[in-house]
Design a protein around this motif. Structure first.
Motif, mmCIF file in Angstrom:
data_model
loop_
_atom_site.group_PDB
_atom_site.id
_atom_site.type_symbol
_atom_site.label_atom_id
_atom_site.label_comp_id
_atom_site.label_asym_id
_atom_site.label_seq_id
_atom_site.Cartn_x
_atom_site.Cartn_y
_atom_site.Cartn_z
ATOM 1 N N PRO A 112 -32.706 -35.099 3.825
ATOM 2 C CA PRO A 112 -32.168 -33.768 4.139
ATOM 3 C C PRO A 112 -31.342 -33.727 5.418
ATOM 4 O O PRO A 112 -30.421 -32.925 5.528
ATOM 5 C CB PRO A 112 -33.436 -32.902 4.267
ATOM 6 N N ASN A 113 -31.676 -34.569 6.396
ATOM 7 C CA ASN A 113 -30.934 -34.501 7.663
ATOM 8 C C ASN A 113 -29.523 -35.060 7.538
ATOM 9 O O ASN A 113 -28.713 -34.897 8.458
ATOM 10 C CB ASN A 113 -31.699 -35.237 8.766
ATOM 11 N N ILE A 114 -29.202 -35.717 6.429
ATOM 12 C CA ILE A 114 -27.833 -36.184 6.176
ATOM 13 C C ILE A 114 -27.143 -35.278 5.162
ATOM 14 O O ILE A 114 -26.005 -34.850 5.357
ATOM 15 C CB ILE A 114 -27.837 -37.642 5.665
ATOM 16 N N TRP A 115 -27.849 -34.962 4.071
ATOM 17 C CA TRP A 115 -27.227 -34.220 2.980
ATOM 18 C C TRP A 115 -26.914 -32.776 3.367
ATOM 19 O O TRP A 115 -25.826 -32.270 3.067
ATOM 20 C CB TRP A 115 -28.136 -34.248 1.755
ATOM 21 N N ILE A 116 -27.843 -32.099 4.035
ATOM 22 C CA ILE A 116 -27.627 -30.685 4.371
ATOM 23 C C ILE A 116 -26.432 -30.493 5.308
ATOM 24 O O ILE A 116 -25.619 -29.575 5.092
ATOM 25 C CB ILE A 116 -28.915 -30.054 4.923
ATOM 26 N N PRO A 117 -26.229 -31.331 6.363
ATOM 27 C CA PRO A 117 -25.001 -31.175 7.160
ATOM 28 C C PRO A 117 -23.724 -31.355 6.350
ATOM 29 O O PRO A 117 -22.733 -30.651 6.583
ATOM 30 C CB PRO A 117 -25.136 -32.267 8.234
ATOM 31 N N LEU A 118 -23.724 -32.300 5.399
ATOM 32 C CA LEU A 118 -22.544 -32.487 4.549
ATOM 33 C C LEU A 118 -22.256 -31.236 3.728
ATOM 34 O O LEU A 118 -21.094 -30.838 3.563
ATOM 35 C CB LEU A 118 -22.755 -33.687 3.621
ATOM 36 N N VAL A 121 -20.727 -28.527 6.107
ATOM 37 C CA VAL A 121 -19.316 -28.788 6.429
ATOM 38 C C VAL A 121 -18.433 -28.401 5.253
ATOM 39 O O VAL A 121 -17.378 -27.773 5.416
ATOM 40 C CB VAL A 121 -19.110 -30.272 6.792
ATOM 41 N N SER A 122 -18.888 -28.731 4.043
ATOM 42 C CA SER A 122 -18.095 -28.471 2.842
ATOM 43 C C SER A 122 -17.828 -26.987 2.657
ATOM 44 O O SER A 122 -16.671 -26.563 2.496
ATOM 45 C CB SER A 122 -18.809 -29.028 1.608
ATOM 46 N N PHE A 123 -18.900 -26.167 2.689
ATOM 47 C CA PHE A 123 -18.621 -24.751 2.399
ATOM 48 C C PHE A 123 -18.033 -24.024 3.600
ATOM 49 O O PHE A 123 -17.377 -22.996 3.441
ATOM 50 C CB PHE A 123 -19.819 -24.027 1.765
ATOM 51 N N GLY A 124 -18.208 -24.563 4.812
ATOM 52 C CA GLY A 124 -17.521 -23.972 5.967
ATOM 53 C C GLY A 124 -16.016 -24.138 5.862
ATOM 54 O O GLY A 124 -15.245 -23.208 6.159
ATOM 55 N N ILE A 125 -15.581 -25.318 5.420
ATOM 56 C CA ILE A 125 -14.148 -25.580 5.259
ATOM 57 C C ILE A 125 -13.558 -24.711 4.148
ATOM 58 O O ILE A 125 -12.482 -24.118 4.299
ATOM 59 C CB ILE A 125 -13.910 -27.079 4.965
ATOM 60 N N PRO A 217 -19.332 -20.116 12.669
ATOM 61 C CA PRO A 217 -20.718 -20.529 12.906
ATOM 62 C C PRO A 217 -21.237 -21.540 11.895
ATOM 63 O O PRO A 217 -22.084 -22.379 12.232
ATOM 64 C CB PRO A 217 -21.497 -19.208 12.835
ATOM 65 N N THR A 218 -20.750 -21.488 10.656
ATOM 66 C CA THR A 218 -21.155 -22.471 9.646
ATOM 67 C C THR A 218 -20.760 -23.875 10.079
ATOM 68 O O THR A 218 -21.571 -24.810 10.047
ATOM 69 C CB THR A 218 -20.504 -22.142 8.288
ATOM 70 N N LEU A 219 -19.513 -24.037 10.501
ATOM 71 C CA LEU A 219 -19.039 -25.353 10.927
ATOM 72 C C LEU A 219 -19.719 -25.811 12.213
ATOM 73 O O LEU A 219 -20.026 -26.999 12.384
ATOM 74 C CB LEU A 219 -17.516 -25.319 11.106
ATOM 75 N N PHE A 220 -20.007 -24.878 13.103
ATOM 76 C CA PHE A 220 -20.701 -25.232 14.347
ATOM 77 C C PHE A 220 -22.109 -25.732 14.066
ATOM 78 O O PHE A 220 -22.548 -26.770 14.578
ATOM 79 C CB PHE A 220 -20.747 -24.014 15.280
ATOM 80 N N LEU A 221 -22.849 -24.994 13.210
ATOM 81 C CA LEU A 221 -24.217 -25.399 12.887
ATOM 82 C C LEU A 221 -24.249 -26.722 12.131
ATOM 83 O O LEU A 221 -25.179 -27.512 12.288
ATOM 84 C CB LEU A 221 -24.910 -24.313 12.066
ATOM 85 N N ALA A 222 -23.227 -26.965 11.301
ATOM 86 C CA ALA A 222 -23.184 -28.215 10.545
ATOM 87 C C ALA A 222 -23.142 -29.419 11.472
ATOM 88 O O ALA A 222 -23.746 -30.465 11.181
ATOM 89 C CB ALA A 222 -21.971 -28.223 9.620
ATOM 90 N N THR A 223 -22.461 -29.281 12.616
ATOM 91 C CA THR A 223 -22.326 -30.420 13.530
ATOM 92 C C THR A 223 -23.627 -30.764 14.238
ATOM 93 O O THR A 223 -23.835 -31.906 14.644
ATOM 94 C CB THR A 223 -21.243 -30.135 14.590
ATOM 95 N N ILE A 224 -24.531 -29.769 14.395
ATOM 96 C CA ILE A 224 -25.776 -30.057 15.113
ATOM 97 C C ILE A 224 -26.984 -30.216 14.178
ATOM 98 O O ILE A 224 -28.056 -30.599 14.630
ATOM 99 C CB ILE A 224 -26.073 -28.964 16.153
#
Length: 491
Positions: A112-118, A121-125, A217-224
């Protein structure tokens, strides 16, 4: 050891809580005290639950802000009809449903710590790109890809919660996570009210600014997320070895015989052939159509009461705020009592009454209609955490649970596609047909929930009264998951 071999031990020690798969094989291991475990659980709660809630807040904000964009004039500026707009609402769920099962399998495989950030990022873009659309075709395309991108978050987090918390701890945590959807409704309306004041800045419309600003905020949270969200307990770096052993032992004891954690094709097939999964799906879709239609059309419903567009955006906040509080309280009580069905049927009954009041008060003025809307929103949201935790509680085996959750949520989100078509322009502003349909669906859901509770109680009773020979036969085979005679369904 196979389930058949385990059964030989369990027949002699039916009342023992010790199992042959106990993780605490180290003779130096000392279990955590109750005080130590409460401290650890609080630390995990602070790290997992609010953060997952923030992720879902962004997700729900991004999928439902099209309702705010409509009030901000997107249909007029793109020159699309009401029917085209409704198709854009529904097409989101087409991509969403198709990719939920593959996404949950990917989450199990890569973590989950890899898949959820991906996913984030996808839906933020995609959300940011929606600001650049210039016609109806662009709206349809971006909504479809937004559904694909968001497909991994909700079912993934629901499954992820089951890997950390016991069955009687899940409803409360899911309620806080899901409560962020109601906060998204409240926050989204107020935020859209403010963003609409930016109309004309840099030559862009207010709805374009809604998409851009709410993507940030979606893209910001994705990075952390990669650094903050713990991986599964087996290899999470936030746990000491002693804490890890205690958590795994506790989850193992709670699961009973349904402790299979490896990927299994047999469990994958079992998920598609278990009739209980389709009953849960029916319960979900009967509740999700009212929920999604209300979240997508509440600004329009409130505007139909006689409020101006800007007022309608702001007036969506109080119903969601009330629903958030009630949702969490209902889930806490569901966990405390270890009960699910009545905690689904009760709020759904409240939501049904709300729809009936919207029909009965259609000529009674905006105050009566607004109070009815508050009751309706509270009911359709408050039943969800108990419903979500009910099927996660009752599906044994990691692969079966991952796939089963995705199947149920896929069917439920197909209700979102239907929900986008429920409130039609030719039915406005009183929406008699739409309110009637949603009230009928909640009635069906209540009936199915109560009948299902009775059926599960009968299965539990039958397993309690097996003879030794019947018990031995029932234990034959491998990977029985929740079909094992020692497994008890939460009702």
């Amino acid at each position: 050891m196979t389930d058949t071999e385990k059964a030989a031990v369990v027949v002699e020690q039916r009342n023992s809580t010790k199992t042959s798969d106990d993780f605490s094989g180290d003779s130096d291991y000392v279990p955590l005290s109750e005080k130590e475990y409460k401290r650890l659980r609080w630390r995990l709660d602070l790290r997992i639950v609010p953060f997952c809630g923030l992720l879902y807040l962004c997700s729900f904000l991004d999928r439902s802000n099209i309702g705010n964009a409509k009030i901000a004039g997107i249909t007029e500026h793109l020159h699309i009809t009401e029917d085209q707009y409704n198709v854009a609402l529904s097409i989101f769920f087409v991509g969403y449903v198709i990719f939920e099962i593959p996404s949950n399998l990917m989450l199990k495989k890569v973590g989950p710590n890899i898949w959820i950030p991906l996913v984030m990022v996808s839906f933020g873009i995609v959300m940011a790109c929606m600001a650049a659309i210039t016609n109806g075709e662009g709206l349809l395309a971006t909504r479809f890809f937004l559904g694909i991108a968001e497909a991994g978050l909700f079912p993934g987090v629901i499954f992820y919660m089951t890997l950390w918390y016991t069955r009687r701890e899940q409803a409360t945590r899911i309620s806080i996570f899901f409560g962020c959807a109601t906060l998204a409704g409240a926050f989204g309306g107020v935020l859209a009210y403010g963003i609409m004041q930016m109309d004309g800045i840099r030559g862009m419309h207010g709805w374009q600014w809604i998409f851009i600003i709410e993507a940030i905020p979606t893209l910001f949270l994705a990075t952390i997320t990669y650094f903050v969200l713990p991986n599964v307990p087996e290899n999470s770096k936030v746990l000491s070895e002693r804490e890890r052993t205690f958590i795994m032992d506790r989850l193992h004891a709670d699961a009973g015989p349904a402790t299979e954690t490896h990927f299994s094709m047999k469990q994958l097939r079992m998920a598609f052939t278990d009739w209980k999964i389709y009953v849960h799906s029916l319960i979900y879709i009967a509740g999700s159509i009212p929920l999604y239609s209300m979240s997508l059309f509440l600004p329009s419903i409130i505007r139909g009461m006689g409020f101006e567009s800007l007022e309608a955006q702001a007036m969506t906040a109080p119903p969601y705020a009330i629903a958030c509080v009630v949702t969490i309280l209902v889930a806490i009580d569901a966990d405390r009592r270890g009960e699910r069905a009545f905690h689904i049927a009760g709020p759904s009954f409240l939501g049904m009454i709300g729809y009936i009041l919207l029909l009965a008060c259609k000529d009674q003025g905006p105050v009566a209609l607004y109070i009815s809307a508050c009751i309706t929103v509270t009911g359709v949201f408050a039943h969800a955490p108990a419903m979500l935790s009910w099927f996660t509680n009752n599906i044994g085996g990691h692969t079966k649970r991952a796939v089963g959750c995705a199947i149920i949520i896929s069917w439920g989100n197909a209700g979102g596609a239907v929900g986008g078509q429920v409130y039609r322009a030719n039915d406005s502003p009183q929406y008699v047909r739409a309110h009637s349909a949603c009230a009928a669906l909640l009635f069906v859901q209540i009936c199915v929930v109560l009948a299902f509770k009775f059926t599960l109680k009968r299965i539990n009773h039958k397993r309690d009264n097996l003879t030794p020979e019947e018990y031995r036969i029932a234990c034959e085979g491998e990977e029985l998951c929740d079909a094992h005679p020692d497994f008890r369904y939460i009702t």
